[in-house]
Design an enzyme around this catalytic site. Structure first.
Site, PDB file in Angstrom:
ATOM      1  N   ARG A 115       0.838  -1.199   0.000  1.00 28.91           N
ATOM      2  CA  ARG A 115       0.000   0.000   0.000  1.00 28.91           C
ATOM      3  C   ARG A 115       0.878   1.257   0.000  1.00 28.91           C
ATOM      4  O   ARG A 115       0.553   2.251  -0.662  1.00 28.91           O
ATOM      5  CB  ARG A 115      -0.955  -0.012   1.192  1.00 28.91           C
ATOM      6  CG  ARG A 115      -2.055   1.026   1.071  1.00 28.91           C
ATOM      7  CD  ARG A 115      -3.121   0.843   2.121  1.00 28.91           C
ATOM      8  NE  ARG A 115      -2.587   0.947   3.467  1.00 28.91           N
ATOM      9  CZ  ARG A 115      -3.271   0.665   4.570  1.00 28.91           C
ATOM     10  NH1 ARG A 115      -4.530   0.250   4.485  1.00 28.91           N
ATOM     11  NH2 ARG A 115      -2.718   0.791   5.756  1.00 28.91           N
ATOM     12  N   LYS A 163      -2.713   6.405   1.362  1.00 27.47           N
ATOM     13  CA  LYS A 163      -2.513   6.859   2.740  1.00 27.47           C
ATOM     14  C   LYS A 163      -1.534   8.029   2.717  1.00 27.47           C
ATOM     15  O   LYS A 163      -0.324   7.870   2.917  1.00 27.47           O
ATOM     16  CB  LYS A 163      -2.003   5.692   3.594  1.00 27.47           C
ATOM     17  CG  LYS A 163      -2.387   5.827   5.045  1.00 27.47           C
ATOM     18  CD  LYS A 163      -2.303   4.479   5.749  1.00 27.47           C
ATOM     19  CE  LYS A 163      -2.372   4.622   7.245  1.00 27.47           C
ATOM     20  NZ  LYS A 163      -3.590   5.244   7.749  1.00 27.47           N
ATOM     21  N   GLU A 189     -16.195   6.109   4.510  1.00 29.16           N
ATOM     22  CA  GLU A 189     -15.449   5.632   5.663  1.00 29.16           C
ATOM     23  C   GLU A 189     -15.393   6.748   6.691  1.00 29.16           C
ATOM     24  O   GLU A 189     -16.023   7.790   6.521  1.00 29.16           O
ATOM     25  CB  GLU A 189     -14.061   5.153   5.255  1.00 29.16           C
ATOM     26  CG  GLU A 189     -13.177   6.212   4.637  1.00 29.16           C
ATOM     27  CD  GLU A 189     -11.775   5.698   4.325  1.00 29.16           C
ATOM     28  OE1 GLU A 189     -11.271   4.811   5.034  1.00 29.16           O
ATOM     29  OE2 GLU A 189     -11.168   6.216   3.376  1.00 29.16           O
TER      30      GLU A 189
END
Ligand code: PLP
Ligand code: COI
Length: 341
Positions: free
Chosen positions: A82, A184, A220
């Protein structure tokens, strides 16, 4: 190895300096060898790309002491992958997966005295990150970068541990359609700071963000993915191109299917249908699975049947199974547990 004298059971989710961190610098087109250092500070140009244009991406994972006394981390290969996709999106050079896992391993091992004991309720949070470190004034990527990993012992992310949370539907978006919601990057969290401060002021624990395109679908929260349970015990979780692909959520999907024999659906979830669910939880490394008891949509309260006293029964089973795997009480799927010591 002697553990530090820390009141493990009463730790919150806060930064506490530990002894070692790992640093590798990227210069002249290559990452240097890297290694552990003790200095917790960073000196760089006032015009560093990270300070002017937020060129930084990060990861979060935890080290656990297992029932039989080993120190382990959970699926660090997925954090490496990620971080790679986050880095590529912000034009940051990629650090190879093997180097990422090695850096996490070395940092945790060096700080073993800070890994909370088994059964303490605390864990060692590991924060790998990378940022553009040289001066850049025109909008362009940096030429020099730092990759760094630090650790900090933590307790529950939400005050009150596993007591059900009250969240609100946010009027702010955390991501744009075709933006950076699926990586992220620090910039996504900067976007959420005003919304979280305001949510807290109004007495809410977190924000539920809706899809930025139509504002009709559940995305989210600021730091975790959603997981819902239907009244007939099906696990349902939002599918969207603008949410972070949570490693906890992806693991829980497998846990639900393979350990608990539950049906799982990953699909778009409309805000309108949330009132029909039986349970709701927030899942992530920091959040683990934090139950949600109430969702407030501009004055309209959606009270989950699981209530405000404890986790819903399916959420509890998912929680117990996942933490059982992480703490070595249950056999893990192949490759999920990375033993450090
Ligand atoms: N969503 C956001 C916005 C997050 O910051 C996090 C935390 O990492 C998650 C979801 C959960 O992801 P993971 O389970 O990989 O920690
Ligand atoms: C994590 O769960 O690791 C995160 O990065 C979430 C953050 C809000 C602490």
């Amino acid at each position: 190895m002697e553990k530090k004298n820390i009141d493990w059971a009463n730790l919150g989710f806060a930064y506490q300096k530990t002894d070692y961190r790992y640093v590798s610098n990227f210069r002249d087109g290559a990452w240097d060898e890297g290694g552990l250092i003790t200095d917790d500070t960073i000196t760089m140009s006032e015009c560093a790309c990270v300070l002017q244009y937020a060129q930084t991406v990060f990861e979060g994972l935890k080290a656990y002491t297992t029932e039989d006394g080993h120190i382990v981390t959970f699926r660090p290969d997925l954090n490496a992958q990620r971080l790679e996709s986050s880095a590529k999106r912000l034009e940051i050079p990629v650090l190879p997966e093997g180097r990422f896992v090695e850096a996490v391993t070395e940092t945790v091992r060096a700080n073993a005295a800070y890994v909370p004991p088994y059964g303490s309720g605390a864990t060692l949070y590991v924060r790998p990150f990378m940022f553009g470190s040289n001066a850049v004034i025109g909008v362009k990527p940096a030429d020099e970068y730092q990759f760094r990993v630090f650790t900090t012992p933590v307790g529950p992310y939400f005050k009150g541990g596993v007591k059900p949370l009250t969240i609100r539907v946010s009027d702010f978006d955390r991501a744009a359609p075709h933006g950076t919601g699926d990586i992220k990057a620090g910039l996504n969290y900067a976007m959420s700071l005003h919304a979280i401060v305001d949510a807290h002021k109004q007495g809410y624990d977190e924000n539920m963000y809706l899809d930025p395109g139509t504002r009709t679908k559940v995305e989210e929260t600021g730091g975790a993915n959603f997981l819902f349970v239907t009244r007939d015990n099906k696990v349902v979780t939002p599918k969207s191109g603008s949410i972070l692909p949570s490693i906890t959520r992806r693991s829980l999907i497998q846990v639900a299917q393979e350990y608990l024999g539950l049906e799982v659906e990953e699909r778009e979830i409309y805000l309108d249908e949330v009132k029909d669910f039986a349970e709701c939880g927030l899942c992530g490394t920091a959040a683990v699975i934090s139950p949600v008891g109430k969702i407030v949509d501009h004055g309209t309260e959606i009270c989950l049947p699981s209530g405000m006293a404890e986790m819903g029964p399916i959420t509890k089973k998912l929680y117990d199974t996942l933490t059982g795997i992480q703490m070595g009480r249950l056999k893990a799927p192949e490759g999920w547990i990375h033993v450090i010591a």
